[in-house]
Design a protein around this motif. Structure first.
Motif, mmCIF file in Angstrom:
data_model
loop_
_atom_site.group_PDB
_atom_site.id
_atom_site.type_symbol
_atom_site.label_atom_id
_atom_site.label_comp_id
_atom_site.label_asym_id
_atom_site.label_seq_id
_atom_site.Cartn_x
_atom_site.Cartn_y
_atom_site.Cartn_z
ATOM 1 N N ALA A 64 7.012 31.354 43.028
ATOM 2 C CA ALA A 64 5.936 31.430 44.028
ATOM 3 C C ALA A 64 4.774 30.565 43.568
ATOM 4 O O ALA A 64 4.420 30.571 42.387
ATOM 5 N N ASP A 65 4.206 29.840 44.512
ATOM 6 C CA ASP A 65 2.978 29.095 44.237
ATOM 7 C C ASP A 65 1.824 30.073 44.450
ATOM 8 O O ASP A 65 1.542 30.475 45.590
ATOM 9 N N VAL A 66 1.171 30.478 43.358
ATOM 10 C CA VAL A 66 0.173 31.537 43.495
ATOM 11 C C VAL A 66 -1.150 31.062 44.099
ATOM 12 O O VAL A 66 -2.056 31.866 44.303
ATOM 13 N N SER A 67 -1.236 29.770 44.409
ATOM 14 C CA SER A 67 -2.432 29.330 45.136
ATOM 15 C C SER A 67 -2.246 29.496 46.651
ATOM 16 O O SER A 67 -3.140 29.162 47.430
ATOM 17 N N ASP A 68 -1.091 30.004 47.033
ATOM 18 C CA ASP A 68 -0.756 30.174 48.453
ATOM 19 C C ASP A 68 -0.656 31.683 48.755
ATOM 20 O O ASP A 68 0.242 32.377 48.259
ATOM 21 N N LEU A 69 -1.596 32.177 49.555
ATOM 22 C CA LEU A 69 -1.681 33.620 49.800
ATOM 23 C C LEU A 69 -0.392 34.193 50.390
ATOM 24 O O LEU A 69 0.031 35.295 50.040
ATOM 25 N N THR A 70 0.234 33.432 51.289
ATOM 26 C CA THR A 70 1.474 33.934 51.910
ATOM 27 C C THR A 70 2.544 34.169 50.845
ATOM 28 O O THR A 70 3.238 35.200 50.853
ATOM 29 N N GLN A 71 2.658 33.217 49.911
ATOM 30 C CA GLN A 71 3.666 33.370 48.859
ATOM 31 C C GLN A 71 3.301 34.509 47.898
ATOM 32 O O GLN A 71 4.179 35.220 47.413
ATOM 33 N N VAL A 72 2.022 34.679 47.639
ATOM 34 C CA VAL A 72 1.597 35.777 46.758
ATOM 35 C C VAL A 72 1.917 37.123 47.404
ATOM 36 O O VAL A 72 2.454 38.032 46.759
ATOM 37 N N LYS A 73 1.608 37.231 48.689
ATOM 38 C CA LYS A 73 1.895 38.500 49.390
ATOM 39 C C LYS A 73 3.384 38.823 49.327
ATOM 40 O O LYS A 73 3.769 39.972 49.076
ATOM 41 N N ALA A 74 4.208 37.785 49.555
ATOM 42 C CA ALA A 74 5.664 38.009 49.531
ATOM 43 C C ALA A 74 6.124 38.416 48.125
ATOM 44 O O ALA A 74 6.951 39.328 47.968
ATOM 45 N N MET A 75 5.550 37.776 47.104
ATOM 46 C CA MET A 75 5.953 38.084 45.723
ATOM 47 C C MET A 75 5.608 39.535 45.361
ATOM 48 O O MET A 75 6.459 40.273 44.853
ATOM 49 N N ILE A 76 4.378 39.939 45.652
ATOM 50 C CA ILE A 76 3.955 41.296 45.287
ATOM 51 C C ILE A 76 4.773 42.317 46.077
ATOM 52 O O ILE A 76 5.228 43.337 45.533
ATOM 53 N N ARG A 77 5.007 42.022 47.366
ATOM 54 C CA ARG A 77 5.818 42.930 48.189
ATOM 55 C C ARG A 77 7.223 43.068 47.604
ATOM 56 O O ARG A 77 7.736 44.173 47.430
ATOM 57 N N ASP A 78 7.842 41.932 47.240
ATOM 58 C CA ASP A 78 9.210 41.958 46.717
ATOM 59 C C ASP A 78 9.297 42.659 45.361
ATOM 60 O O ASP A 78 10.246 43.394 45.090
ATOM 61 N N VAL A 79 8.299 42.422 44.507
ATOM 62 C CA VAL A 79 8.317 43.067 43.182
ATOM 63 C C VAL A 79 8.178 44.584 43.356
ATOM 64 O O VAL A 79 8.915 45.368 42.740
ATOM 65 N N ALA A 80 7.255 44.990 44.219
ATOM 66 C CA ALA A 80 7.048 46.435 44.441
ATOM 67 C C ALA A 80 8.300 47.062 45.044
ATOM 68 O O ALA A 80 8.662 48.199 44.727
ATOM 69 N N LYS A 81 8.970 46.300 45.914
ATOM 70 C CA LYS A 81 10.180 46.814 46.554
ATOM 71 C C LYS A 81 11.313 46.942 45.524
ATOM 72 O O LYS A 81 12.023 47.948 45.461
#
Ligand code: NAP
Length: 249
Positions: A64-81
């Motif tokens: 994930a490119d962490v400078s991109d909010l959409t990618q950050v949201k997806a990463m945190i959602r997937d990790v939590a899931k």
């Protein structure tokens, strides 16, 4: 590992190389399941996961490119899931671009602010939203000694790292009621690709200014980060720990 027997989950941004890699390995050694975020270097991220697994903990790589909010949201959602929790976030992914102010390129400003400030804020907010429900968590920001020391050519970089120190203090105050601690480490010159890229004469010049007369090892930062995440540091929040071989003295 800490007092309780639960397996905790740590997410380290920019963990395929350098300081992030060392943080991920140190946290893995402490028993954390580690998510190794990377931007482009999948093979290096997988290698970090293999090392963590060989040391007895779980690990997975996440692009994930962490400078991109959409990618950050997806990463945190997937990790939590996937793991049901995020206990520790290490905001590490960052760039340095040395340019003197008179020759500064506007793109440099945008790139540094985008990753070193916005990236840290996006990840902190999204991770804190998950930690909030558990009333427990820990965020560790990788700042830089350049946040407290003027290094010619680093006005943009040092501004972003000064911002990291400020957001560390403010977020610590805001998130303390929810059991979330926020701290930062401020490394000096650490032997990673970032420092490798410096011209030889610059390296010699910098070495001369370090009282311990050597660059630090990434592990010397990773171990402090893992300690800050632990219950041994449960009463520490909002602080910046300089790890620089005495450079800033
Ligand atoms: P590095 O060796 O250049 O590694 C950078 C890491 O960040 C890599 O894992 C890279 O992933 C990742 N990354 C880059 N852009 C990204 C993005 N947009 N999204 C997600 N990941 C991204 O850096 P380093 O020297 O270890 O520095 C790490 C942190 O320490 C930075 O915040 C830096 O400012 C700070 N710091 C370093 C020093 C030093 O002397 N090295 C001193 C003070 C502070 P890929 O491999 O996939 O490209």
């Amino acid at each position: 590992m800490d007092n309780n027997t639960e397996i905790k989950v740590a997410l380290v941004t920019g963990a395929s190389r350098g300081i992030g890699r060392a943080c991920a390995i140190s946290l893995g050694k402490k028993g954390y399941t580690v998510v190794v975020n990377y931007n482009s270097n999948e093979a290096a991220a997988n290698e970090v996961c293999d090392i963590i697994k060989a040391n007895g903990s779980e690990a997975s790589a996440y692009k994930a490119d962490v400078s991109d909010l959409t990618q950050v949201k997806a990463m945190i959602r997937d990790v939590a899931k996937q793991y049901g929790r995020i206990d520790v976030l290490v905001n590490n992914a960052g760039i340095v671009k040395d340019e003197y102010v008179l020759m500064m390129n506007p793109d440099t400003i945008d790139q540094c602010l985008g990753l070193n400030i916005k990236g840290y804020m996006y990840c902190s907010q999204q991770a804190a939203l998950k930690m909030f429900s558990k009333k427990r968590g820990c965020i560790i920001n990788v700042s830089s000694v350049s946040s407290v020391l003027a290094v010619a050519g680093q006005s943009v970089y040092s501004a972003t790292k000064g911002a990291v120190n400020s957001m560390t203090a403010t977020m610590a105050k805001e998130l303390a009621p929810y059991g979330i601690r926020v701290n930062a480490v401020a490394p000096g010159f650490i032997a990673t690709d970032m420092v490798d890229k410096l011209p030889e004469e610059k390296k010699t010049e910098y070495l001369d200014t370090i009282p311990l007369k050597r660059f630090g090892n990434p592990e010397e930062v990773g171990d402090v980060v893992a300690m800050l995440a632990s219950d041994e540091c449960s009463y520490i929040t909002g602080q910046v720990f300089v790890i620089d071989g005495g450079l800033s003295l």
